[in-house]
Design a protein around this motif. Structure first.
Motif, PDB file in Angstrom:
ATOM      1  N   ALA A   5       0.826  -1.216   0.000  1.00  0.00           N
ATOM      2  CA  ALA A   5       0.000   0.000   0.000  1.00  0.00           C
ATOM      3  C   ALA A   5       0.860   1.265   0.000  1.00  0.00           C
ATOM      4  O   ALA A   5       0.568   2.234   0.711  1.00  0.00           O
ATOM      5  CB  ALA A   5      -0.959  -0.012   1.188  1.00  0.00           C
ATOM      6  N   GLY A   6       1.954   1.247  -0.775  1.00  0.00           N
ATOM      7  CA  GLY A   6       2.826   2.405  -0.886  1.00  0.00           C
ATOM      8  C   GLY A   6       3.826   2.556   0.230  1.00  0.00           C
ATOM      9  O   GLY A   6       4.591   3.526   0.252  1.00  0.00           O
ATOM     10  N   GLN A   7       3.874   1.616   1.165  1.00  0.00           N
ATOM     11  CA  GLN A   7       4.854   1.639   2.245  1.00  0.00           C
ATOM     12  C   GLN A   7       5.791   0.449   2.116  1.00  0.00           C
ATOM     13  O   GLN A   7       5.406  -0.613   1.633  1.00  0.00           O
ATOM     14  CB  GLN A   7       4.159   1.588   3.609  1.00  0.00           C
ATOM     15  CG  GLN A   7       3.211   2.746   3.874  1.00  0.00           C
ATOM     16  CD  GLN A   7       2.623   2.672   5.269  1.00  0.00           C
ATOM     17  OE1 GLN A   7       3.328   2.458   6.252  1.00  0.00           O
ATOM     18  NE2 GLN A   7       1.313   2.864   5.377  1.00  0.00           N
ATOM     19  N   THR A   8       7.033   0.639   2.550  1.00  0.00           N
ATOM     20  CA  THR A   8       8.027  -0.432   2.503  1.00  0.00           C
ATOM     21  C   THR A   8       8.047  -1.184   3.824  1.00  0.00           C
ATOM     22  O   THR A   8       8.197  -0.586   4.893  1.00  0.00           O
ATOM     23  CB  THR A   8       9.428   0.134   2.210  1.00  0.00           C
ATOM     24  OG1 THR A   8       9.411   0.795   0.942  1.00  0.00           O
ATOM     25  CG2 THR A   8      10.460  -0.992   2.169  1.00  0.00           C
ATOM     26  N   VAL A   9       7.863  -2.492   3.739  1.00  0.00           N
ATOM     27  CA  VAL A   9       7.959  -3.361   4.913  1.00  0.00           C
ATOM     28  C   VAL A   9       9.225  -4.197   4.758  1.00  0.00           C
ATOM     29  O   VAL A   9       9.357  -4.963   3.805  1.00  0.00           O
ATOM     30  CB  VAL A   9       6.733  -4.278   5.044  1.00  0.00           C
ATOM     31  CG1 VAL A   9       6.909  -5.240   6.231  1.00  0.00           C
ATOM     32  CG2 VAL A   9       5.468  -3.449   5.216  1.00  0.00           C
ATOM     33  N   THR A  10      10.163  -4.031   5.677  1.00  0.00           N
ATOM     34  CA  THR A  10      11.444  -4.735   5.625  1.00  0.00           C
ATOM     35  C   THR A  10      11.416  -5.907   6.597  1.00  0.00           C
ATOM     36  O   THR A  10      10.974  -5.777   7.734  1.00  0.00           O
ATOM     37  CB  THR A  10      12.594  -3.776   5.984  1.00  0.00           C
ATOM     38  OG1 THR A  10      12.585  -2.677   5.075  1.00  0.00           O
ATOM     39  CG2 THR A  10      13.937  -4.482   5.879  1.00  0.00           C
ATOM     40  N   MET A  11      11.903  -7.034   6.106  1.00  0.00           N
ATOM     41  CA  MET A  11      11.930  -8.234   6.936  1.00  0.00           C
ATOM     42  C   MET A  11      13.177  -8.263   7.822  1.00  0.00           C
ATOM     43  O   MET A  11      14.222  -7.785   7.408  1.00  0.00           O
ATOM     44  CB  MET A  11      11.877  -9.475   6.050  1.00  0.00           C
ATOM     45  CG  MET A  11      10.733  -9.471   5.063  1.00  0.00           C
ATOM     46  SD  MET A  11       9.114  -9.279   5.840  1.00  0.00           S
ATOM     47  CE  MET A  11       8.988 -10.828   6.748  1.00  0.00           C
ATOM     48  N   PRO A  12      13.106  -8.857   9.022  1.00  0.00           N
ATOM     49  CA  PRO A  12      11.895  -9.428   9.618  1.00  0.00           C
ATOM     50  C   PRO A  12      10.984  -8.361  10.195  1.00  0.00           C
ATOM     51  O   PRO A  12      11.422  -7.260  10.527  1.00  0.00           O
ATOM     52  CB  PRO A  12      12.462 -10.330  10.718  1.00  0.00           C
ATOM     53  CG  PRO A  12      13.710  -9.623  11.151  1.00  0.00           C
ATOM     54  CD  PRO A  12      14.286  -9.022   9.896  1.00  0.00           C
ATOM     55  N   VAL A  13       9.715  -8.692  10.326  1.00  0.00           N
ATOM     56  CA  VAL A  13       8.737  -7.792  10.940  1.00  0.00           C
ATOM     57  C   VAL A  13       8.837  -7.925  12.459  1.00  0.00           C
ATOM     58  O   VAL A  13       8.859  -9.032  13.001  1.00  0.00           O
ATOM     59  CB  VAL A  13       7.315  -8.126  10.442  1.00  0.00           C
ATOM     60  CG1 VAL A  13       6.261  -7.476  11.325  1.00  0.00           C
ATOM     61  CG2 VAL A  13       7.148  -7.677   8.996  1.00  0.00           C
ATOM     62  N   GLN A  14       8.897  -6.771  13.121  1.00  0.00           N
ATOM     63  CA  GLN A  14       9.076  -6.739  14.580  1.00  0.00           C
ATOM     64  C   GLN A  14       7.788  -6.330  15.281  1.00  0.00           C
ATOM     65  O   GLN A  14       7.139  -5.358  14.898  1.00  0.00           O
ATOM     66  CB  GLN A  14      10.177  -5.750  14.953  1.00  0.00           C
ATOM     67  CG  GLN A  14      11.517  -6.023  14.320  1.00  0.00           C
ATOM     68  CD  GLN A  14      12.226  -7.211  14.948  1.00  0.00           C
ATOM     69  OE1 GLN A  14      11.859  -7.676  16.033  1.00  0.00           O
ATOM     70  NE2 GLN A  14      13.249  -7.717  14.277  1.00  0.00           N
ATOM     71  N   VAL A  15       7.427  -7.089  16.304  1.00  0.00           N
ATOM     72  CA  VAL A  15       6.347  -6.713  17.219  1.00  0.00           C
ATOM     73  C   VAL A  15       7.014  -6.305  18.521  1.00  0.00           C
ATOM     74  O   VAL A  15       7.614  -7.127  19.200  1.00  0.00           O
ATOM     75  CB  VAL A  15       5.369  -7.877  17.458  1.00  0.00           C
ATOM     76  CG1 VAL A  15       4.307  -7.469  18.468  1.00  0.00           C
ATOM     77  CG2 VAL A  15       4.743  -8.328  16.150  1.00  0.00           C
ATOM     78  N   ARG A  16       6.905  -5.029  18.868  1.00  0.00           N
ATOM     79  CA  ARG A  16       7.600  -4.521  20.053  1.00  0.00           C
ATOM     80  C   ARG A  16       6.720  -4.533  21.299  1.00  0.00           C
ATOM     81  O   ARG A  16       7.229  -4.624  22.412  1.00  0.00           O
ATOM     82  CB  ARG A  16       8.109  -3.100  19.766  1.00  0.00           C
ATOM     83  CG  ARG A  16       9.299  -3.098  18.800  1.00  0.00           C
ATOM     84  CD  ARG A  16       9.600  -1.709  18.280  1.00  0.00           C
ATOM     85  NE  ARG A  16       8.568  -1.256  17.350  1.00  0.00           N
ATOM     86  CZ  ARG A  16       8.567  -1.539  16.051  1.00  0.00           C
ATOM     87  NH1 ARG A  16       9.528  -2.280  15.521  1.00  0.00           N
ATOM     88  NH2 ARG A  16       7.597  -1.096  15.267  1.00  0.00           N
ATOM     89  N   ASP A  17       5.410  -4.451  21.114  1.00  0.00           N
ATOM     90  CA  ASP A  17       4.529  -4.467  22.279  1.00  0.00           C
ATOM     91  C   ASP A  17       3.144  -4.926  21.861  1.00  0.00           C
ATOM     92  O   ASP A  17       2.537  -4.358  20.939  1.00  0.00           O
ATOM     93  CB  ASP A  17       4.443  -3.074  22.912  1.00  0.00           C
ATOM     94  CG  ASP A  17       3.624  -3.072  24.195  1.00  0.00           C
ATOM     95  OD1 ASP A  17       3.695  -4.050  24.953  1.00  0.00           O
ATOM     96  OD2 ASP A  17       2.921  -2.071  24.435  1.00  0.00           O
ATOM     97  N   ALA A  18       2.637  -5.950  22.541  1.00  0.00           N
ATOM     98  CA  ALA A  18       1.295  -6.468  22.284  1.00  0.00           C
ATOM     99  C   ALA A  18       0.837  -7.233  23.513  1.00  0.00           C
ATOM    100  O   ALA A  18       1.638  -7.592  24.382  1.00  0.00           O
ATOM    101  CB  ALA A  18       1.287  -7.385  21.061  1.00  0.00           C
ATOM    102  N   SER A  19      -0.461  -7.478  23.597  1.00  0.00           N
ATOM    103  CA  SER A  19      -1.021  -8.405  24.573  1.00  0.00           C
ATOM    104  C   SER A  19      -1.654  -9.554  23.814  1.00  0.00           C
ATOM    105  O   SER A  19      -2.260  -9.345  22.758  1.00  0.00           O
ATOM    106  CB  SER A  19      -2.080  -7.729  25.452  1.00  0.00           C
ATOM    107  OG  SER A  19      -1.493  -6.757  26.288  1.00  0.00           O
TER     108      SER A  19
END
Length: 230
Positions: free
Chosen positions: A7-21
């Motif tokens: 969607a016009g944004q660059t996603v670089t691997m790996p994807v990081q989740v820094r905070d979630a429940s």
């Protein structure tokens, strides 16, 4: 380093989740009913005992994530590639409530994300999630919340289909403020209407035995690129 244009944004691997429940409600269900929900014969349900299998209803509130902030509900089974290999998970449904993560999940990993309404209400001791599809309640689930344990980060395998071909994604997940509750104490599941409710009913829910529930208040995770299953 692999990257994707989403969607016009660059996603670089790996994807990081820094905070979630994250909460998980693990049910014991009929293995044949579970197998019937897999979209491909490339995977086989792992039976925990003859004719029985585990189904995990996974609820994640992503607050700080490379794919944005959003809620996610996962229908997760434990599988093994039919050709042999490591046991892992396979997600058959993955509703989310934001468009960007939906497109990213489908494009990068082949995860079956759809955009739906997800209502979440937390208390100090419980989390309650309602999934609304096409204006109708699919289900509402309440699970225990709380805990003081640490969960060390551990690598796991998630399987999916990309272009109809089996793929494997390595992800690592851990966190703080965790607990495991054995049995169904604090769990309440109410089914609504529609295909999702029908699938859960076909697995024997809400009456299926609850094996355990988990909660992690501060979860971190890393998702690698998907690779074809050899």
């Amino acid at each position: 380093m692999t990257s994707y244009d989403i969607a016009g944004q660059t996603v670089t691997m790996p994807v990081q989740v820094r905070d979630a429940s994250a909460a998980t409600v693990l049910y014991e269900v009929d293995a044949a009913a579970a197998q019937s929900l897999l979209p491909s014969d490339a995977f086989r349900i792992v039976e925990n005992e003859p004719g029985r299998a585990h189904f995990a209803l996974v609820l994640v509130d992503y607050r700080d994530n490379d794919l944005g902030a959003y809620h996610e509900v996962g229908f997760t089974f434990f599988v093994r590639p039919a050709a042999g290999g490591e046991d892992g998970t396979f997600i058959t449904r993955l509703p989310v409530d934001q468009a960007f993560t939906c497109e990213a999940g489908r494009t990068i990993w082949g995860f079956p994300k759809t955009i739906e309404r997800i209502d979440v209400e937390n208390t100090e001791t419980s989390t309650t999630w309602t999934l609304i599809v096409d204006g109708r309640q699919a289900f509402t689930v309440r699970a225990p919340r709380g805990g003081t344990d640490d969960t060390p980060a551990a690598p796991m395998a998630a399987y999916s289909l990309i272009g109809g071909e089996p793929h494997r994604t390595t992800f690592t997940q851990g966190g703080r403020g965790s607990q495991v509750v054995f049995g169904g104490e604090g769990v309440e599941l109410t089914l609504g209407a529609g295909p999702i409710a029908d699938e859960l009913a076909g697995l024997g829910l809400p009456g299926a035995p609850v094996v355990l529930t988990t909660w992690t208040e501060r979860m971190q995770a890393t998702f690698e690129d998907a690779e074809p299953v050899k």
